[in-house]
Design an enzyme around this catalytic site. Sequence first.
Site, PDB file in Angstrom:
ATOM      1  N   ARG A 168       0.826  -1.206   0.000  1.00 13.41           N
ATOM      2  CA  ARG A 168       0.000   0.000   0.000  1.00 13.41           C
ATOM      3  C   ARG A 168       0.862   1.258   0.000  1.00 13.41           C
ATOM      4  NH1 ARG A 168      -5.663   0.049   3.115  1.00 13.41           N
ATOM      5  NH2 ARG A 168      -5.816   1.769   1.634  1.00 13.41           N
ATOM      6  N   GLU A 173      -1.480  -8.486  -5.255  1.00 10.28           N
ATOM      7  CA  GLU A 173      -2.869  -8.810  -5.592  1.00 10.28           C
ATOM      8  C   GLU A 173      -3.027 -10.279  -5.967  1.00 10.28           C
ATOM      9  OE1 GLU A 173      -5.583  -7.136  -5.161  1.00 10.28           O
ATOM     10  OE2 GLU A 173      -4.441  -5.449  -4.368  1.00 10.28           O
ATOM     11  N   GLN A 210      -6.404 -15.454  -2.908  1.00  3.67           N
ATOM     12  CA  GLN A 210      -6.913 -16.609  -2.176  1.00  3.67           C
ATOM     13  C   GLN A 210      -6.247 -16.767  -0.820  1.00  3.67           C
ATOM     14  OE1 GLN A 210      -9.384 -18.554  -2.928  1.00  3.67           O
ATOM     15  NE2 GLN A 210      -9.814 -17.780  -4.970  1.00  3.67           N
ATOM     16  N   THR A 211      -5.577 -15.703  -0.338  1.00  2.00           N
ATOM     17  CA  THR A 211      -4.829 -15.803   0.910  1.00  2.00           C
ATOM     18  C   THR A 211      -5.086 -14.572   1.759  1.00  2.00           C
ATOM     19  OG1 THR A 211      -3.071 -16.912  -0.343  1.00  2.00           O
ATOM     20  CG2 THR A 211      -2.541 -16.221   1.895  1.00  2.00           C
ATOM     21  N   LEU A 268       1.448 -21.509  -0.987  1.00  2.00           N
ATOM     22  CA  LEU A 268       0.343 -20.612  -1.315  1.00  2.00           C
ATOM     23  C   LEU A 268      -0.774 -21.324  -2.065  1.00  2.00           C
ATOM     24  CD1 LEU A 268       2.242 -17.379  -2.394  1.00  2.00           C
ATOM     25  CD2 LEU A 268       0.550 -17.544  -0.576  1.00  2.00           C
ATOM     26  N   TYR A 278     -10.406  -7.625 -12.371  1.00  2.00           N
ATOM     27  CA  TYR A 278     -10.164  -7.130 -11.014  1.00  2.00           C
ATOM     28  C   TYR A 278      -8.708  -6.706 -10.832  1.00  2.00           C
ATOM     29  CZ  TYR A 278      -8.581  -7.373  -6.245  1.00  2.00           C
ATOM     30  OH  TYR A 278      -7.946  -7.080  -5.075  1.00  2.00           O
ATOM     31  N   ASP A 285     -13.966  -7.317  -5.973  1.00  2.00           N
ATOM     32  CA  ASP A 285     -13.556  -8.609  -5.429  1.00  2.00           C
ATOM     33  C   ASP A 285     -14.591  -9.053  -4.399  1.00  2.00           C
ATOM     34  OD1 ASP A 285     -13.096  -6.986  -3.229  1.00  2.00           O
ATOM     35  OD2 ASP A 285     -11.072  -7.737  -2.847  1.00  2.00           O
ATOM     36  N   CYS A 315     -16.998  -4.555   7.146  1.00  2.00           N
ATOM     37  CA  CYS A 315     -18.193  -5.217   6.598  1.00  2.00           C
ATOM     38  C   CYS A 315     -17.878  -6.694   6.344  1.00  2.00           C
ATOM     39  CB  CYS A 315     -18.618  -4.511   5.306  1.00  2.00           C
ATOM     40  SG  CYS A 315     -20.256  -4.978   4.708  1.00  2.00           S
ATOM     41  N   CYS A 352     -22.029  -3.147  12.559  1.00  2.00           N
ATOM     42  CA  CYS A 352     -22.667  -2.134  11.715  1.00  2.00           C
ATOM     43  C   CYS A 352     -22.741  -0.772  12.396  1.00  2.00           C
ATOM     44  CB  CYS A 352     -24.063  -2.590  11.305  1.00  2.00           C
ATOM     45  SG  CYS A 352     -24.051  -4.048  10.218  1.00  2.00           S
ATOM     46  N   CYS A 376     -19.871   1.340  11.408  1.00  2.00           N
ATOM     47  CA  CYS A 376     -19.618   1.441   9.966  1.00  2.00           C
ATOM     48  C   CYS A 376     -19.899   2.858   9.471  1.00  2.00           C
ATOM     49  CB  CYS A 376     -20.487   0.447   9.204  1.00  2.00           C
ATOM     50  SG  CYS A 376     -20.244   0.519   7.400  1.00  2.00           S
ATOM     51  N   CYS A 426     -26.796   2.520   4.156  1.00  2.00           N
ATOM     52  CA  CYS A 426     -26.881   1.078   3.883  1.00  2.00           C
ATOM     53  C   CYS A 426     -28.324   0.572   3.954  1.00  2.00           C
ATOM     54  CB  CYS A 426     -26.007   0.318   4.879  1.00  2.00           C
ATOM     55  SG  CYS A 426     -25.953  -1.461   4.596  1.00  2.00           S
TER      56      CYS A 426
END
Length: 361
Positions: free
Chosen positions: A28, A40, A45-46, A83, A123, A141, A195, A202, A205, A211
């Site tokens: 980031r 990414e 999946q991790t 992985l 994505y 995603d 979320c 909530c 949030c 929402c």
Amino acid sequence: MSQIENELETSRLLRDWDRIHKRELPWRESSDPYIIWISEIILQQTRVAQGMDYFLRFTERFPDVASLASAEEDEVLKYWQGLGYYSRARNLHAAAKDIMERFGGIFPERYEDVISLKGIGEYTAAAIVSFVWNQPYPVVDGNVFRVLSRLFAVDTPIDTPRGKKAFTELAGLVMDPRYAGQHNQAIMELGALQCVPQNPDCEACPLKGHCAAYGAGDVQTYPVKQKKTRTRDRYFHYLYIIYKGKTWLSRRKGKDIWEGLYEFPLIETDKAMDFAELQTTDAFRRLFAGAGRLNVSADLQGVKHVLSHQILYTAFYRIEIEREGDALKSYLPVATGDVEKYAVPRLIHIYLEKLEGNLSE
């Protein structure tokens, strides 16, 4: 407030929340598209906590496109070991070579060029070009599906073409194009931290006032899925055969799981079997023909390994043989101390770690 103003307000609330709550993660803080790309693919999946060490290890060995492209596939797979989804590592390798050939080693900036690389879908391409160059492509995603489905109380199943199209449109609708990268990271982070799938808080949030699902008291209904993943059971029996300090491996081929990885000789059966039953199979008899007396120990049995569409029930047997039979000539001989140099499925890696621990006790 107009609809456009309401949507821009949603984006602002997300970005304000993210500035306070976002996690400090190495990718980031980077503007390098290569680093974003690797992160990414790993995180698809991790979970972040699990993927961090893999990311750091992989990018330390392959810090840029050129180093990844020039590596041997076996080494890339070895650094990806643990992985899973090894096709992604092969796609990374192939795409890095493509970048070297088509783009002179420079990661492409145009969305159309990025998505043309092997293994990069909508994505990942959107994430790269928005995070690095602030291009207005929305990311969608699992986290984003969840946030948007609750925000708008959308009951269209997310695992259908119609659902994917609808949510991509919604993602673009709530994104302020002036802050595309910040927005995309913020909505993904909200889904990951706030979320969440079960029992979200909530009340804390930032979007609770907007929402629809929260307003209806029906948050847990969303997102809606249509399909149920079918799984099949498989029964693996791995044979760690030892003779004079060496063992044998084979490389998995075809389009089955773990393509390109190395494993011990394997007998797969259509039902669960103990070792006595396994010895009666033709495959076992062929493998040990001419091997003489067998000194067998059952090091690990009843191992359940869950994959996306399969459940593997696995046993490992350590077998010392008296003679080297002809059947072993079709396998790769390896010194027992060198097995760790080969890329193996995590299932075998776990076994080897357990065996080493037992031997050191």
